[in-house]
Design an enzyme around this catalytic site. Structure first.
Site, PDB file in Angstrom:
ATOM      1  N   CYS A   1       0.861  -1.178   0.000  1.00 48.75           N
ATOM      2  CA  CYS A   1       0.000   0.000   0.000  1.00 48.75           C
ATOM      3  C   CYS A   1       0.901   1.234   0.000  1.00 48.75           C
ATOM      4  O   CYS A   1       1.671   1.445   0.940  1.00 48.75           O
ATOM      5  CB  CYS A   1      -0.920  -0.003   1.215  1.00 48.75           C
ATOM      6  SG  CYS A   1      -2.056   1.388   1.168  1.00 48.75           S
TER       7      CYS A   1
ATOM      8  N   CYS B   1      -3.228   7.161  -4.824  1.00 54.63           N
ATOM      9  CA  CYS B   1      -2.988   5.716  -4.750  1.00 54.63           C
ATOM     10  C   CYS B   1      -1.566   5.366  -5.219  1.00 54.63           C
ATOM     11  O   CYS B   1      -1.253   5.465  -6.415  1.00 54.63           O
ATOM     12  CB  CYS B   1      -4.026   4.932  -5.540  1.00 54.63           C
ATOM     13  SG  CYS B   1      -3.882   3.151  -5.205  1.00 54.63           S
TER      14      CYS B   1
HETATM   15  O1  PYC Z   1      -1.867   3.835  -1.993  1.00 52.16           O
HETATM   16  O2  PYC Z   1      -1.347   1.871  -2.797  1.00 52.16           O
HETATM   17  C1  PYC Z   1      -2.123   2.631  -2.228  1.00 52.16           C
HETATM   18  C2  PYC Z   1      -3.437   2.117  -1.747  1.00 52.16           C
HETATM   19  C3  PYC Z   1      -3.956   0.887  -1.972  1.00 52.16           C
HETATM   20  C4  PYC Z   1      -5.203   0.853  -1.325  1.00 52.16           C
HETATM   21  C5  PYC Z   1      -5.399   2.076  -0.729  1.00 52.16           C
HETATM   22  N1  PYC Z   1      -4.300   2.836  -0.996  1.00 52.16           N
END
Ligand code: PYC
Length: 336
Positions: free
Chosen positions: A89, A253
């Site tokens: 994550c 993300c």
């Molecule tokens: O930032 O990789 C990320 C992530 C995955 C799920 C929520 N954030």
């Protein structure tokens, strides 16, 4: 007050998405690797995950981090999602780095740069913490290599017909052009995006599970809707990750940005060492760069790139969560 659980955490947000790092209260875990200890946690202590992440203490998209020792890296950690365990994550790695700095665990707080390695279930990553004027100014993580597994896979759901690219960026993503899916990359578009994204994810995963998507070996974890723009500083990937029904990533993300880099390089839209900004629906950016995979990383999938992602997190609070005797919802609850 009689209590049955005490768990302490330090919370932060990375571009709007929360990270809850557990600092005490998890029993010792068995296993030689971080992956094995995450599996032990899942088998024996999963109610702690829902206690910490679900309502009333958390919410649908809350992410937690449990730290463990590592025989292969400076630290070990695994990631808890409200609905599943994550292999990697990115936003939570940035949150963890800021939390470790807050705890004074990563080098002198006046050093301009501290670096550490982190073993996570997906592999070993390297994290750099840059400080300016005594405060963390940027966190970079060098992610596990990202690659495209399948391109232009037709997917249909809820009357939406689109193509998805299936890409690994530390988690599996189905990447879909937002405009083609009728998704608006803005806070007002989130409810619709979550409904469409969850339906497209289910349809794509049905195809993958039935072996109808050559190259894709595992179901996708999330759908990433994107739109590419350019300004005076280069390319911007505006994006929204739908994790599952009723759950979306508030940040750009980190693993999704890694997948986007691999996709853009594979399509010839981006060169190595050319940074882009990945932007969430709140207008907050990560900077992401595809680098060549180092030779010592060993054999890699065709077209694999090494994603470097830069972002920042801010501490929001420190908690001591308790379970009071008589609480009718000891493991929390989540409405889907
Ligand atoms: O930032 O990789 C990320 C992530 C995955 C799920 C929520 N954030």
């Amino acid at each position: 007050m009689a209590t049955r659980r005490w768990i302490s955490t330090i919370d932060s947000h990375t571009a709007g998405h929360p990270t809850r790092v557990v600092t005490g209260g998890v029993p010792p875990l068995k296993g030689d690797t971080v992956e094995a200890r995450a599996e032990d946690f899942r088998a024996r202590f999963d109610p702690l995950r829902t206690f910490l992440l679900h309502e009333p203490r958390g919410h649908a998209a809350m992410v937690g981090v449990v730290m463990t020792e590592s025989a292969r890296a400076d630290f070990g950690a695994f990631f808890l999602g409200s609905y599943k365990y994550l292999e990697m994550c990115g936003h939570a790695t940035i949150g963890l780095a800021v939390t470790l700095d807050h705890m004074g665990l990563i080098g002198p707080s006046d050093a301009p740069l501290s670096s550490f390695t982190l073993e996570v279930p997906a592999g070993i990553i390297t994290v750099h913490v840059e400080r300016r004027n005594g405060a963390v100014a940027a966190v970079t993580f060098e992610n596990v290599p990202a690659h495209v597994a399948a391109c232009n896979v037709p997917v249909a759901a809820l009357g939406v017909n689109v193509n998805a690219d299936v890409v690994w960026g530390g988690n599996w993503y189905g990447l879909i052009a937002a405009r083609a899916a009728g998704v608006e990359l803005a806070p007002s578009g989130v409810s619709h995006a979550m409904a469409v994204g969850a339906a497209l994810k289910a349809a794509l995963n049905a195809g993958i599970n039935e072996g109808r998507v050559p190259g894709a070996t595992r179901p996708v974890d999330s759908i990433l809707f994107y739109e590419t723009e350019a300004d005076d500083h280069g390319l911007v990937s505006r994006q929204l990750v739908v994790l599952e029904s009723n759950k979306f990533d508030r940040s750009p993300c980190g693993t999704g940005s890694s997948a986007r880099l691999a996709q853009m390089v594979a399509r010839g839209e981006l060169g190595l060492d050319q940074p882009i900004r990945t932007r969430n629906i709140l207008g907050v950016d990560f900077t992401a760069t595809a680098r060549a995979v180092a030779a010592e990383a060993g054999a890699q999938k065709a077209g694999a790139i090494a994603p470097h992602v830069v972002g920042l997190a801010h501490i929001t609070g420190e908690h001591r969560f308790v379970l009071a005797q008589g609480d009718p919802l000891p493991d929390g609850f989540l409405c889907r």
